[in-house]
Motif scaffolding. Structure first.
Motif, PDB file in Angstrom:
ATOM      1  N   ALA A 242       0.691  -1.182  -0.323  1.00 50.87           N
ATOM      2  CA  ALA A 242      -0.100  -0.272  -0.254  1.00 50.87           C
ATOM      3  C   ALA A 242       1.347   1.043   0.107  1.00 50.87           C
ATOM      4  N   SER A 244       0.766   5.788   0.623  1.00 49.01           N
ATOM      5  CA  SER A 244       0.734   6.633   1.540  1.00 49.01           C
ATOM      6  C   SER A 244       1.430   8.069   1.514  1.00 49.01           C
ATOM      7  N   GLU A 251      -3.135   3.863  -0.122  1.00 53.95           N
ATOM      8  CA  GLU A 251      -4.348   2.995  -1.053  1.00 53.95           C
ATOM      9  C   GLU A 251      -3.266   1.773  -1.509  1.00 53.95           C
ATOM     10  N   ARG A 253      -2.469  -1.307  -3.435  1.00 55.21           N
ATOM     11  CA  ARG A 253      -1.774  -1.592  -4.468  1.00 55.21           C
ATOM     12  C   ARG A 253      -0.568  -2.891  -4.633  1.00 55.21           C
TER      13      ARG A 253
END
Length: 308
Positions: A242, A244, A251, A253
């Motif tokens: 993730a 940030s 988020e 991914r």
């Protein structure tokens, strides 16, 4: 981003009673130009976990140069939060000391286990560690009433931020456990203010656990690796990622993480518990495979950490 696997690095031979099996949760600390002391979690014949290390040469095919003759941290006294075992979490340089944040766990009756985060401190560069307290530094609380687990920490100058695992619930079996990643902050790396907000959440009804975050800050972006289970395809762990900009809003991914299970061998069933660090002009990942560390740990490399 694509990680190129470098092979199987280490698994215990079973000759040491306190290191009968497992080399889980690898965490590397550079001790010379190419040598890294890799701390890990091992288990004795009674399945109690200890923390030990192996000296690994990152420049020589990740060859093991030396293995510890005794653990650096052992289970606590009967009745303490870590009497069933201690598990490697995170190593933080702090002033002239090393802070080792570890997972202490108890076997329970109504639920399988309870985890808390303890602290051990080294004043000799990581040769020996002494437990800071018989009590955990982060335990069950109003925001985390069931259990807390593995931390990852970064320094923000005069403060620190931690990301850690938190159970949202228990159920009749493990698949009903909801385990997510939350955050906390501190001014001294010992007393932590709990934020209560979920930082990285589950993404489907099937998924039930996010475990052992590892965060780095690169070019103003926070990258977090973690282990997640389950999915439509598999019930076992995979590594996710993730991003940030602020360390609070993340988020996921996972599809861009660049590493998964092998077709066969020691990491063909699952892959989990990554550590990431930069060595020379590349990044190195140490990770576990089948059996939550029972098959030891391996290594992978990539040129750069870029998500496109």
């Amino acid at each position: 981003m694509e990680w190129i696997k470098q092979g199987h690095v280490f698994v215990p031979d079973g000759n040491a009673g306190w290191m009968n099996s497992h080399a889980g949760n690898p965490f590397a600390m550079q001790v010379s130009d190419s040598l890294y002391k890799v701390f890990f979690t091992c288990r004795d014949a009674e399945n109690r976990s200890h923390i030990s290390w192996a000296l690994v040469d990152f420049d020589n095919n990740f060859g093991v140069v030396e293995v510890a003759e005794k653990p650096v941290l052992e289970p606590g006294e009967l009745g303490l939060f870590d009497d069933s075992g201690v598990m490697m979490g995170f190593l933080l340089p702090h002033e002239d000391k090393l802070y080792l944040y570890y997972l202490g766990w108890n076997l329970k009756v109504t639920v399988p286990w309870q985890n808390s985060i303890g602290l051990a401190i080294s004043e000799d560069g990581g040769k020996t560690f002494k437990k800071y307290s018989k009590a955990p530094i982060l335990d069950r609380n109003h925001h985390d009433p069931y259990s807390v687990s593995y931390p990852s920490i970064i320094s923000r100058g005069d403060s620190y931020q931690m990301w850690y695992g938190s159970n949202l619930s228990w159920g009749s079996d493990q698949s009903e456990m909801k385990h997510v990643i939350k955050s906390a902050s501190s001014n001294d790396a010992i007393q932590w203010d709990i934020h209560g907000r979920v930082a990285v959440n589950l993404k489907s009804e099937v998924e039930y656990a996010l475990s052992k975050p590892f965060v780095i800050l690169k070019d103003g972006i926070h990258y977090m690796w973690y282990s997640y289970r389950a999915s439509i395809e598999s019930d076992t762990y995979r590594i996710g990622i993730a991003v940030s900009s602020n360390g609070e809003d993340w988020e996921r991914r996972d599809e861009m993480v660049g590493i998964s299970t092998s077709d066969s061998g020691w990491d063909s069933e699952m892959i989990e518990y990554p550590w990431i660090g930069k060595h020379r002009d590349q990044y190195v990942m140490l990770y576990n495979g089948n059996g939550y560390g029972r098959t030891g740990f391996g290594a992978a490399i990539t040129k750069d950490i870029i998500l496109i």
